[in-house]
Design an enzyme around this catalytic site. Structure first.
Site, PDB file in Angstrom:
ATOM      1  N   GLY A  80      86.545  -8.337  88.071  1.00  0.00           N
ATOM      2  CA  GLY A  80      87.946  -8.694  87.817  1.00  0.00           C
ATOM      3  C   GLY A  80      88.921  -7.891  88.671  1.00  0.00           C
ATOM      4  N   GLY A 171      83.034  -2.886  89.031  1.00  0.00           N
ATOM      5  CA  GLY A 171      82.781  -2.262  87.732  1.00  0.00           C
ATOM      6  C   GLY A 171      81.314  -1.988  87.464  1.00  0.00           C
ATOM      7  N   ASP A 202      89.923  -0.583  82.340  1.00  0.00           N
ATOM      8  CA  ASP A 202      89.827  -0.056  80.971  1.00  0.00           C
ATOM      9  C   ASP A 202      89.586   1.452  80.930  1.00  0.00           C
ATOM     10  OD1 ASP A 202      90.030  -2.677  80.245  1.00  0.00           O
ATOM     11  OD2 ASP A 202      87.973  -2.907  79.548  1.00  0.00           O
TER      12      ASP A 202
HETATM   13  P1  ATP Z   1      84.481  -5.979  85.691  1.00  0.00           P
HETATM   14  O1  ATP Z   1      84.902  -4.640  85.242  1.00  0.00           O
HETATM   15  O2  ATP Z   1      85.594  -6.781  86.187  1.00  0.00           O
HETATM   16  O3  ATP Z   1      83.595  -6.669  84.705  1.00  0.00           O
HETATM   17  P2  ATP Z   1      82.061  -5.800  87.159  1.00  0.00           P
HETATM   18  O4  ATP Z   1      81.661  -5.184  88.443  1.00  0.00           O
HETATM   19  O5  ATP Z   1      81.332  -5.294  85.946  1.00  0.00           O
HETATM   20  O6  ATP Z   1      83.608  -5.677  87.014  1.00  0.00           O
HETATM   21  P3  ATP Z   1      80.659  -8.279  86.954  1.00  0.00           P
HETATM   22  O7  ATP Z   1      81.141  -9.677  87.130  1.00  0.00           O
HETATM   23  O8  ATP Z   1      79.987  -7.902  85.691  1.00  0.00           O
HETATM   24  O9  ATP Z   1      81.898  -7.357  87.256  1.00  0.00           O
HETATM   25  O10 ATP Z   1      79.635  -7.949  88.136  1.00  0.00           O
HETATM   26  C1  ATP Z   1      80.003  -8.021  89.500  1.00  0.00           C
HETATM   27  C2  ATP Z   1      78.804  -8.357  90.332  1.00  0.00           C
HETATM   28  O11 ATP Z   1      77.712  -7.501  90.010  1.00  0.00           O
HETATM   29  C3  ATP Z   1      78.333  -9.768  90.116  1.00  0.00           C
HETATM   30  O12 ATP Z   1      78.015 -10.340  91.355  1.00  0.00           O
HETATM   31  C4  ATP Z   1      77.126  -9.607  89.231  1.00  0.00           C
HETATM   32  O13 ATP Z   1      76.185 -10.594  89.400  1.00  0.00           O
HETATM   33  C5  ATP Z   1      76.570  -8.271  89.650  1.00  0.00           C
HETATM   34  N1  ATP Z   1      75.859  -7.714  88.495  1.00  0.00           N
HETATM   35  C6  ATP Z   1      76.313  -7.650  87.235  1.00  0.00           C
HETATM   36  N2  ATP Z   1      75.401  -7.112  86.408  1.00  0.00           N
HETATM   37  C7  ATP Z   1      74.333  -6.832  87.176  1.00  0.00           C
HETATM   38  C8  ATP Z   1      73.050  -6.262  86.920  1.00  0.00           C
HETATM   39  N3  ATP Z   1      72.684  -5.882  85.700  1.00  0.00           N
HETATM   40  N4  ATP Z   1      72.208  -6.121  87.965  1.00  0.00           N
HETATM   41  C9  ATP Z   1      72.556  -6.521  89.187  1.00  0.00           C
HETATM   42  N5  ATP Z   1      73.744  -7.067  89.501  1.00  0.00           N
HETATM   43  C10 ATP Z   1      74.625  -7.224  88.521  1.00  0.00           C
END
Ligand code: ATP
Ligand code: MG
Length: 432
Positions: A80, A171, A202
């Site tokens: 995000g 994130g 957050d």
């Molecule tokens: P936010 O705080 O906005 O949620 P985020 O980095 O956690 O940020 P996500 O959409 O959860 O956002 O993940 C970003 C990218 O990381 C996506 O391309 C997602 O597929 C990848 N990703 C998420 N979880 C995993 C995981 N457990 N292992 C590998 N890649 C992941």
């Protein structure tokens, strides 16, 4: 003396190249560490002083693993929006180009999708010229996405473009993705460094005292809460209801309530509350309206999820649980509660999430983004990998990605929540 427990980050190999920063900096950092206060808790509870753990201090290294002039850097933003993304992209680009004189910096578009050939998102070359003004805008010039991608396909793209260093701005999901990429790089025996710049509006990453964009977010809530207060005061039994970010931790809502103490109720995921039971939220709100005829309620998006009867767990593309809208639920419940008692109530609901996430960073966050970007570059040039940079007790440190564990959450019996209760005058317990 016993060996110190220093959480050294992984490196790609021996650093043999001289840093070009020799004549332009005050000093180099070559492995100094600071005590990790969070995990050691109170000294009295330690078995012995040798239990203290340490983190590596961030900063420019004298010897580099990569020869800067031959280095290709990749940058990607995922997840995000958060104020400061463009500041970090700019800082990385400037530091790579101006301080180290790397061969080129590539911006991969739409998150990890941009690293998978089948999506045809070609990377853009980032320069100090085309990133010079991006910090004036919110969002991310590299765009973002969610959704799992295949590690081998990502690595094939890195190899195709000759990327030596990949910076991942994102994130928890993004950093888990980075960890998986590193594991696969190791298996394929490829010396590519992956360094994360953790993003969470957050402010809920464990061990990281403050994440970029959080302060901007709290600042942005100030006007919204004032407006909610104005609306509430303008009508009989007016309720200004503001839903803020905070999926699992209520730091934004709680900090907002402290910053603008017009807030009378602050509801966060860490502290449960009832609606209809005696001494539950609605009864306490009713008492407040009897006394003052208006109230301001701030609720974090992840609060009160237990109040929804439908417990189906819908998830987004990345597998994150989709939250039910606690703001709308509260709005309906407040309206129903007062209408069933034939009492007037005027609820004004504010849901400013995207208005806040999409802002540009404030000055303090911009400064922090610059420091994060620069120090991520210093680390990567020295061959560090499988790590993130972040602020820990006032200093920038390197943290092994694997150490990002539990969420940092508000302690319901801790001093911070105590100050929120004192500011709002809400009851300590609204749950039976
Ligand atoms: P936010 O705080 O906005 O949620 P985020 O980095 O956690 O940020 P996500 O959409 O959860 O956002 O993940 C970003 C990218 O990381 C996506 O391309 C997602 O597929 C990848 N990703 C998420 N979880 C995993 C995981 N457990 N292992 C590998 N890649 C992941
Ligand atoms: Mg996430």
């Amino acid at each position: 003396m016993a060996d110190l427990k220093i959480h050294r980050v992984e490196t790609l190999g021996e650093a043999t190249f001289d840093s070009p920063l020799k004549d332009s900096i005050v000093r180099f950092y070559n492995g100094e560490a600071i005590a990790c206060n969070d995990r050691t808790k109170e000294l009295g509870k330690l078995e012995s002083i040798s239990d203290i753990e340490y983190f590596e201090l961030a900063g420019p290294r004298e010897k580099l693993f990569f020869n800067p002039a031959e280095v290709t850097v990749g940058i990607v933003t995922c997840g995000g929006l958060c104020p400061g993304l463009n500041d970090v992209i700019r800082a990385l680009t400037f530091c790579c180009e101006e301080s180290y004189g790397v061969k080129r910096v590539l911006g991969f578009k739409y998150g990890y999708e941009g690293l998978v050939a089948k999506y045809y998102h070609y990377p853009i070359e980032l320069t100090t010229d085309n990133t010079d003004e991006i910090h004036e805008k919110g969002g991310t010039i590299l765009k973002s996405s969610r959704g799992r991608q295949d590690d081998d396909e990502i690595i094939n793209t890195l190899v195709h473009y000759g990327v030596d260093i990949l910076f991942t701005i994102g994130g928890d999901g993004t950093q888990r993705g980075s960890r998986d990429i590193v594991a696969r790089l190791r298996e394929r025996n490829l010396p590519i460094s992956v360094v994360g710049i953790p993003k969470t509006i957050d402010n809920d990453i464990s061990l990281i005292q403050r994440s970029f964009g959080f302060e901007t977010a709290v600042e942005a809530t100030w006007d919204i809460i004032t407006n909610a207060h104005n609306e509430a005061r303008a009508y009989k039994n007016g309720v200004g209801l503001v839903k803020l970010m905070g999926r699992e931790s209520g730091w934004i809502a709680a900090s907002a309530a402290l910053a603008n103490s017009a807030v009378n109720f602050c509801l966060v995921p860490e502290v449960g509350f009832d609606l209809h039971r005696p001494n539950g939220f609605l009864e306490v709100l009713e008492k407040r309206l009897k006394r003052k005829e208006h109230a301001v309620v701030v609720v974090a998006e992840g609060a009160g999820q237990h109040l929804f009867s439908d417990h189906t767990t819908d998830t987004d593309k990345s597998g994150n649980k989709r939250l039910k809208d606690i703001g709308l639920l509260l709005k309906d419940e407040i309206n129903n509660h007062f209408s069933s008692r034939n009492q007037e109530v005027n609820v004004k609901y504010f849901d400013p999430s995207y208005n806040i996430r999409s802002r540009r960073a404030n000055a303090n966050d911009s400064m922090y983004c610059l420091q994060l970007g620069n120090n991520a570059v210093h680390a990567a040039m020295a061959g560090c990998t499988n790590m993130i940079v972040g602020m820990h007790h006032g200093r920038l440190v390197h943290l092994p990605i694997d150490m990002i564990g539990d969420r940092k959450s508000i302690e319901p019996r801790g001093w911070f929540w105590q100050t929120v209760l004192q500011a709002t005058h809400q009851p300590t317990n609204m749950m039976n």
